[in-house]
Design an enzyme around this catalytic site. Structure first.
Site, PDB file in Angstrom:
ATOM      1  N   GLY A 161       0.785  -1.224   0.000  1.00 36.92           N
ATOM      2  CA  GLY A 161       0.000   0.000   0.000  1.00 36.92           C
ATOM      3  C   GLY A 161       0.817   1.274   0.000  1.00 36.92           C
ATOM      4  N   CYS A 162       0.206   2.337   0.517  1.00 37.18           N
ATOM      5  CA  CYS A 162       0.786   3.673   0.409  1.00 37.18           C
ATOM      6  C   CYS A 162       2.084   3.839   1.192  1.00 37.18           C
ATOM      7  CB  CYS A 162      -0.225   4.713   0.875  1.00 37.18           C
ATOM      8  SG  CYS A 162      -1.709   4.817  -0.162  1.00 37.18           S
ATOM      9  N   ASN A 163       2.300   3.018   2.217  1.00 32.46           N
ATOM     10  CA  ASN A 163       3.540   3.141   2.989  1.00 32.46           C
ATOM     11  C   ASN A 163       4.714   2.435   2.324  1.00 32.46           C
ATOM     12  OD1 ASN A 163       1.650   0.951   4.463  1.00 32.46           O
ATOM     13  ND2 ASN A 163       3.734   0.153   4.359  1.00 32.46           N
ATOM     14  N   ALA A 164       4.476   1.638   1.271  1.00 33.50           N
ATOM     15  CA  ALA A 164       5.470   0.705   0.745  1.00 33.50           C
ATOM     16  C   ALA A 164       6.726   1.362   0.194  1.00 33.50           C
ATOM     17  CB  ALA A 164       4.835  -0.164  -0.341  1.00 33.50           C
ATOM     18  N   MET A 362       2.251   6.592   5.155  1.00 31.26           N
ATOM     19  CA  MET A 362       1.244   5.911   5.963  1.00 31.26           C
ATOM     20  C   MET A 362       0.436   4.997   5.067  1.00 31.26           C
ATOM     21  SD  MET A 362       1.711   9.357   6.494  1.00 31.26           S
ATOM     22  CE  MET A 362       0.214  10.248   6.066  1.00 31.26           C
TER      23      MET A 362
END
Length: 375
Positions: A161-164, A362
């Site tokens: 997801g967006c934290n990756a 995040m």
């Protein structure tokens, strides 16, 4: 009878004298270049409401109050009457493969141009994506399409997801540090146009109002003899909010026969409430306070998320100007958003040697990832 204890004492070994100079730890990896790419077409929020004939006042309010001006998207095809048709999951996976490879290649080339390197210089490639599943992975497809040496080391980070982007940066910087002088590249390529659902729920409205297509790439090299233009990657800190593990998820929707993203409306406040803990742990490891950080590059997760993080960390609107600017111009670009902000910071030419910066993302888990860099 007297027994000599000398019989039981180990004899001194005839060892060579220790080196006069202690062995130095490997130099940190340094970011030497960045590049970004998006898809061809962009739309304002009002244009999207008109295209999809959305009249529900609540849904329209979500779109129009998102702090997003435009997003790059690849919309579904039209039927004979000009209406946008819903693409089956198989078509979405094919769209993801096509867009992710295309954007990834263009971001990679832009990054190499910024670095002054060529495709043949790449020794390690890490590819990040969440908006579709590929086997073989995105790294293999990009290596084939770009003509990169097939012996290149590679890793695919999928589904985080967006934290990756920061999870992958950690792995990429570690490889570069272990292989001084060799070029490592990370690509985040997210075709958010391939991860949507159409229905009348508020859950879908929030997701469809937020994300855009985009890719970003950065190059890293470790070694004392490397040019000092880019920042050194000093350390990382993570925090998983396990009580909110289901607050952001991408799972199968049986009613729609496709994968669907869910975003809990309370997640901005949950993330904001935990931001101090992980940031202070990151900085305390270097003996720093928040006031020592001159540059904050936070994931453009959405207006409420950015506001919650800013308030809880005591940041100014100026501190997160690139984060909000990227959100306005591109929407949430998932894993590569923070690199769009990093590119904008460099374009300002305000960074000075010695400046510290914090990178923050995040995403699902629910997870907060951070990194400390210094120019």
């Amino acid at each position: 009878m007297t027994i000599s204890l000398d019989l039981y004492r180990p004899k001194a070994l005839d060892l060579p004298a220790p080196h006069a100079e202690a062995v130095r730890a490997p130099a940190p990896a340094r970011i030497t270049g960045v590049g970004t790419a998006v898809t061809a077409e962009s739309y304002s929020q009002q244009e999207l409401l008109d295209i999809f004939a959305i009249t529900d006042p609540k849904i329209r309010s979500v779109f129009l109050n998102s702090a997003i001006s435009r997003r790059h998207l690849t919309l579904p095809p039209q039927d004979s009457e000009g209406n946008r048709v819903s693409e089956p999951q198989g078509d979405l996976l094919a769209k993801h493969a096509r867009l992710a490879v295309d954007m990834g290649l263009r971001a990679l080339q832009s990054c190499l141009d910024d670095t002054g390197a060529s495709l043949r210089d790449i020794d390690y490639l890490c590819c990040v994506t969440t908006t579709g599943f590929l086997t073989p992975g995105l790294s293999a497809l990009i290596i084939r399409e770009a003509g990169i040496d097939p012996s290149c080391h590679r890793v695919d980070v999928v589904g985080m997801g967006c934290n990756a982007g920061l999870n992958a940066l950690n792995a990429t910087a570690s490889w570069a540090r272990s292989n001084p002088g060799r070029l490592a590249v990370m690509i985040c390529s997210e075709a958010c146009s391939a991860a949507y659902t159409f229905d009348s729920t508020m859950r879908t409205a929030v997701v469809n109002s937020l994300f855009g297509d985009g890719a970003a790439a950065i190059a890293l090299v470790a070694g004392d003899d490397e040019p000092a233009a880019g920042p050194r990657v000093l350390s990382f800190a993570s925090h998983i909010i396990t009580d909110a593990i289901g607050a952001m998820r991408y799972d199968w929707d049986s009613d729609q026969s496709r994968f669907s993203f869910y975003l809990d409306p309370h997640i901005p406040y949950v993330v904001g409430a935990h931001a101090e803990r992980v940031v202070d742990r990151l900085l305390s490891g270097a003996g720093l306070s928040r006031s020592a950080v001159k540059h904050w590059l936070v994931h453009s997760g959405g207006k409420k998320v950015i506001d919650a993080v800013r308030v809880n960390l005591g940041l100014t609107r100026h501190d997160v100007r690139h984060t909000t600017g990227v959100l306005s111009d591109y929407g949430n670009l998932s894993s590569g958003s923070f690199l769009f902000s990093y590119e904008r910071l460099l374009e300002e030419r305000v960074v000075e040697p010695g400046d510290y910066g914090v990178l923050m993302t995040m995403g699902p888990g629910s997870t907060i990832e951070t990194a400390l860099v210094q120019w």
